[in-house]
Design a protein around this motif. Sequence first.
Motif, PDB file in Angstrom:
ATOM      1  N   GLN A 121      77.399 -25.246   9.538  1.00 40.14           N
ATOM      2  CA  GLN A 121      78.161 -26.428   9.108  1.00 40.14           C
ATOM      3  C   GLN A 121      77.499 -27.727   9.578  1.00 40.14           C
ATOM      4  OE1 GLN A 121      81.900 -25.361  11.023  1.00 40.14           O
ATOM      5  NE2 GLN A 121      82.852 -25.185   9.015  1.00 40.14           N
ATOM      6  N   ARG A 146      82.688 -24.965  19.767  1.00 42.97           N
ATOM      7  CA  ARG A 146      83.508 -23.745  19.787  1.00 42.97           C
ATOM      8  C   ARG A 146      84.540 -23.831  20.911  1.00 42.97           C
ATOM      9  NH1 ARG A 146      83.896 -22.608  15.252  1.00 42.97           N
ATOM     10  NH2 ARG A 146      85.279 -20.953  15.848  1.00 42.97           N
ATOM     11  N   PHE A 149      87.364 -26.005  19.755  1.00 51.28           N
ATOM     12  CA  PHE A 149      88.250 -25.330  18.793  1.00 51.28           C
ATOM     13  C   PHE A 149      89.107 -24.273  19.495  1.00 51.28           C
ATOM     14  CE2 PHE A 149      85.499 -26.326  14.777  1.00 51.28           C
ATOM     15  CZ  PHE A 149      85.892 -27.651  14.873  1.00 51.28           C
ATOM     16  N   GLY A 312      95.225 -32.369  10.347  1.00 55.62           N
ATOM     17  CA  GLY A 312      96.554 -31.909   9.949  1.00 55.62           C
ATOM     18  C   GLY A 312      97.353 -32.887   9.133  1.00 55.62           C
ATOM     19  N   THR A 315      96.229 -33.290   5.003  1.00 60.42           N
ATOM     20  CA  THR A 315      96.345 -31.971   4.370  1.00 60.42           C
ATOM     21  C   THR A 315      97.826 -31.579   4.233  1.00 60.42           C
ATOM     22  OG1 THR A 315      96.047 -31.079   6.580  1.00 60.42           O
ATOM     23  CG2 THR A 315      94.139 -30.991   5.132  1.00 60.42           C
ATOM     24  N   ARG A 384      78.204 -25.718   3.423  1.00 60.93           N
ATOM     25  CA  ARG A 384      77.378 -25.134   4.476  1.00 60.93           C
ATOM     26  C   ARG A 384      75.930 -25.497   4.210  1.00 60.93           C
ATOM     27  NH1 ARG A 384      81.897 -24.244   5.894  1.00 60.93           N
ATOM     28  NH2 ARG A 384      82.857 -22.278   6.500  1.00 60.93           N
ATOM     29  N   ALA A 455      92.490 -21.377   0.634  1.00 62.54           N
ATOM     30  CA  ALA A 455      92.991 -22.735   0.881  1.00 62.54           C
ATOM     31  C   ALA A 455      92.815 -23.127   2.352  1.00 62.54           C
ATOM     32  CB  ALA A 455      94.455 -22.834   0.487  1.00 62.54           C
ATOM     33  N   PHE A 456      92.851 -22.124   3.244  1.00 59.90           N
ATOM     34  CA  PHE A 456      92.647 -22.399   4.672  1.00 59.90           C
ATOM     35  C   PHE A 456      91.292 -21.884   5.149  1.00 59.90           C
ATOM     36  CE2 PHE A 456      97.247 -22.518   4.170  1.00 59.90           C
ATOM     37  CZ  PHE A 456      97.592 -23.654   4.899  1.00 59.90           C
ATOM     38  N   GLY A 457      90.341 -21.771   4.220  1.00 60.74           N
ATOM     39  CA  GLY A 457      89.049 -21.213   4.572  1.00 60.74           C
ATOM     40  C   GLY A 457      89.197 -19.719   4.834  1.00 60.74           C
ATOM     41  N   HIS A 461      85.203 -19.628  10.208  1.00 58.69           N
ATOM     42  CA  HIS A 461      85.717 -20.984  10.410  1.00 58.69           C
ATOM     43  C   HIS A 461      87.093 -21.183   9.784  1.00 58.69           C
ATOM     44  CE1 HIS A 461      82.094 -22.287  12.352  1.00 58.69           C
ATOM     45  NE2 HIS A 461      81.418 -21.618  11.435  1.00 58.69           N
ATOM     46  N   CYS A 463      90.933 -21.857   9.183  1.00 57.17           N
ATOM     47  CA  CYS A 463      91.733 -22.949   9.766  1.00 57.17           C
ATOM     48  C   CYS A 463      92.542 -22.476  10.974  1.00 57.17           C
ATOM     49  CB  CYS A 463      92.683 -23.476   8.695  1.00 57.17           C
ATOM     50  SG  CYS A 463      93.739 -24.790   9.274  1.00 57.17           S
ATOM     51  N   GLY A 465      94.988 -24.386  12.177  1.00 51.73           N
ATOM     52  CA  GLY A 465      96.334 -24.963  12.091  1.00 51.73           C
ATOM     53  C   GLY A 465      97.190 -24.403  10.979  1.00 51.73           C
TER      54      GLY A 465
HETATM   55  C1  HEM Z   1      97.942 -27.699   4.685  1.00 51.05           C
HETATM   56  C2  HEM Z   1      97.274 -27.931   5.800  1.00 51.05           C
HETATM   57  C3  HEM Z   1      95.840 -27.537   6.066  1.00 51.05           C
HETATM   58  C4  HEM Z   1      94.868 -27.078   5.199  1.00 51.05           C
HETATM   59  C5  HEM Z   1      94.985 -26.835   3.706  1.00 51.05           C
HETATM   60  C6  HEM Z   1      93.672 -26.825   5.998  1.00 51.05           C
HETATM   61  C7  HEM Z   1      92.478 -26.337   5.486  1.00 51.05           C
HETATM   62  C8  HEM Z   1      91.387 -25.975   6.243  1.00 51.05           C
HETATM   63  C9  HEM Z   1      90.177 -25.365   5.721  1.00 51.05           C
HETATM   64  C10 HEM Z   1      89.912 -25.053   4.250  1.00 51.05           C
HETATM   65  C11 HEM Z   1      89.340 -25.126   6.763  1.00 51.05           C
HETATM   66  C12 HEM Z   1      87.971 -24.431   6.710  1.00 51.05           C
HETATM   67  C13 HEM Z   1      86.836 -25.437   6.621  1.00 51.05           C
HETATM   68  C14 HEM Z   1      85.494 -24.765   6.363  1.00 51.05           C
HETATM   69  O1  HEM Z   1      85.397 -23.542   6.273  1.00 51.05           O
HETATM   70  O2  HEM Z   1      84.509 -25.509   6.236  1.00 51.05           O
HETATM   71  C15 HEM Z   1      89.999 -25.616   7.961  1.00 51.05           C
HETATM   72  C16 HEM Z   1      89.453 -25.568   9.233  1.00 51.05           C
HETATM   73  C17 HEM Z   1      90.078 -26.125  10.341  1.00 51.05           C
HETATM   74  N1  HEM Z   1      91.359 -26.636  10.422  1.00 51.05           N
HETATM   75 FE1  HEM Z   1      92.671 -26.818   8.890  1.00 51.05          FE
HETATM   76  N2  HEM Z   1      93.933 -27.146   7.307  1.00 51.05           N
HETATM   77  C18 HEM Z   1      95.247 -27.568   7.398  1.00 51.05           C
HETATM   78  C19 HEM Z   1      95.914 -27.962   8.549  1.00 51.05           C
HETATM   79  C20 HEM Z   1      95.367 -28.001   9.805  1.00 51.05           C
HETATM   80  C21 HEM Z   1      96.067 -28.408  11.007  1.00 51.05           C
HETATM   81  C22 HEM Z   1      97.544 -28.800  11.094  1.00 51.05           C
HETATM   82  C23 HEM Z   1      95.183 -28.331  12.030  1.00 51.05           C
HETATM   83  C24 HEM Z   1      95.514 -28.597  13.490  1.00 51.05           C
HETATM   84  C25 HEM Z   1      95.079 -29.333  14.284  1.00 51.05           C
HETATM   85  C26 HEM Z   1      93.905 -27.860  11.482  1.00 51.05           C
HETATM   86  C27 HEM Z   1      92.735 -27.655  12.208  1.00 51.05           C
HETATM   87  C28 HEM Z   1      91.581 -27.075  11.703  1.00 51.05           C
HETATM   88  C29 HEM Z   1      90.382 -26.828  12.505  1.00 51.05           C
HETATM   89  C30 HEM Z   1      90.200 -27.162  13.993  1.00 51.05           C
HETATM   90  C31 HEM Z   1      89.440 -26.220  11.652  1.00 51.05           C
HETATM   91  C32 HEM Z   1      88.016 -25.779  12.006  1.00 51.05           C
HETATM   92  C33 HEM Z   1      87.959 -24.312  12.344  1.00 51.05           C
HETATM   93  C34 HEM Z   1      86.528 -23.834  12.628  1.00 51.05           C
HETATM   94  O3  HEM Z   1      85.569 -24.404  12.123  1.00 51.05           O
HETATM   95  O4  HEM Z   1      86.385 -22.865  13.375  1.00 51.05           O
HETATM   96  N3  HEM Z   1      94.061 -27.683  10.136  1.00 51.05           N
HETATM   97  N4  HEM Z   1      91.252 -26.112   7.618  1.00 51.05           N
END
Ligand code: HEM
Length: 521
Positions: A121, A146, A149, A312, A315, A384, A455-457, A461, A463, A465
């Motif tokens: 990334q 890391r 996170f 957060g 999104t 990526r 939607a959350f990856g 990596h 998500c 949250g």
């Molecule tokens: C509807 C709400 C949310 C959506 C749709 C969402 C979506 C995503 C997606 C798609 C990724 C993956 C990114 C990638 O692979 O490049 C991600 C990673 C991440 N999200 Fe969320 N997110 C949401 C809410 C949150 C919240 C509330 C937090 C809290 C603090 C959060 C913290 C993170 C973090 C720290 C990562 C990185 C994880 C890593 O790289 O290991 N997200 N999110």
Amino acid sequence: MLLQHYTTHRIPSGRTGNMELTTFIWLAFAPILMIIVSTKIARQRTRTRRSLPPPPVATGVPLLGILPALLAKGPLQVIRDAHAEMGSVFMVILLRRKVTFLVGPEVSSHFYQGLDSEISQDEVSQFTIPTFGPGVAFDVDFATRRGQFRFFGDAMKPAKLRTYASLMVHEVEEHFARWGQSGTVNLKQELEHLVTLVASRCLFGEDVRSKMLGEVATHLRELNDGMSLVTILFPHLPIPAHRRRDRARARLGELFSDIVRSRKASCTSESGGRNAQVDDMLQCLIDSRYKDGRGTTETEVVGMLVSALFAGQHTSSSTGTWTGARLLERDNAGHLRAAVREQERILARHGDRVDYEVLQEMETLHCCVKETLRLHPPAMVLLRHARRSFVVRTREGEEYEVPEGCTVATPLVVHHRLPYVYGDPERYEPGRFGVPGRGPDDEAGDGAGAFAYTAFGSGRHACIGEAFAYMQIKVIWSHLLRNFEMEMVSPFPETDWNVVMPGPKGKVMVSYKRRLLSAGA
Ligand code: HEM
């Protein structure tokens, strides 16, 4: 030396001696043989891989590549057209940068599960540094990131989520108590405000929340508006949106530094520098330790606060608004009724108690939010960088070698609307996720396998949250369904494709009338 040792002392005469000599020769030459054989196999593999073609390339203008098409048609249409023309693996050239698009679960596994040393990334996320600030995320090395996170992950464990649930309910009730008996509101603005309050209350405690009402929400919006498609290519281009972003980040830095300093000052030396009374994310981040035992610095804590809010806030608030827009769409009256009936049943079981356990029972509402995220993922495209080349195999059996050094992209907006994964993909159909027995590896329920819903990856990596975000949106919408009859009085919103995380464009006007839902069977 080793050879000399054997010849001088270990080789006796006769038959036994011959056997030992043979063994000795094997022992001495086996490693050499193994090296020769494995080098041959590796060469053979490389030769086979080299013979695979690179992904087909979309035509573009010399030097500019697809930039003119992007400006004329917008990113979504360009990606859709290229996908329709070239299939699930294709390459576009954008200002000399090669970007390989992967569409569909079959070609996504390396993207999500590959090692960071092979598909990373870092190179493609440098544009986030002015937003998140120094000392965090992509401004630091992999191990530090890391660690950071992990700190977020610790603050999102079920025990913590239980505490957040009651704080969320309290904040949501307080917010909607200010609405009158009936009226018209801009749902988008309402939820932007509310989500910021809820996140700050849960994650950073009373200290930050009291400042939220003032300027933090505005600065977060400026950070989001300052992350446009241009930002990915030129993060420091001196345009007004970037200047506003930089001012907003600097001001958030000042505000949060004050909060961190005063929280640290309140930690007594008897408690080992820890604040035993407070159990929020701010305190978690202050108390956290990296694997080498080092504590977090003030700059890092401030950066992590900004990152968590940014990750957060937009999104969740845009998902909350899209959920409303979908449920209040005329064609979806049946889904709205199903969600209201579920609330009646839960009221009958638990009275008006809403907590972590009760929220888990809201499966219909959960599916409504999940289906909303399928159609409106806030992360439009995930990126990526291929540090090494890799091979992908399409559903049709074609193989391509994605070259080392290119950017790799997975466009969720197209990926989530593949007709062979989701029947009638444009239709809002929360029930497609509600069939019992569907496992996480078969989200779409049709055998398309893992990575159908991202939607959350996913994978390395995914998500951190996700559970927090669902809880927050379900607390908001269960309250609205129980207490208000609503109607959308503006047209169904268009999507604002200009920002990296697209949300609903313009106002989303909703009229409401208070009601009190009674418990149903
Ligand atoms: C509807 C709400 C949310 C959506 C749709 C969402 C979506 C995503 C997606 C798609 C990724 C993956 C990114 C990638 O692979 O490049 C991600 C990673 C991440 N999200 Fe969320 N997110 C949401 C809410 C949150 C919240 C509330 C937090 C809290 C603090 C959060 C913290 C993170 C973090 C720290 C990562 C990185 C994880 C890593 O790289 O290991 N997200 N999110």
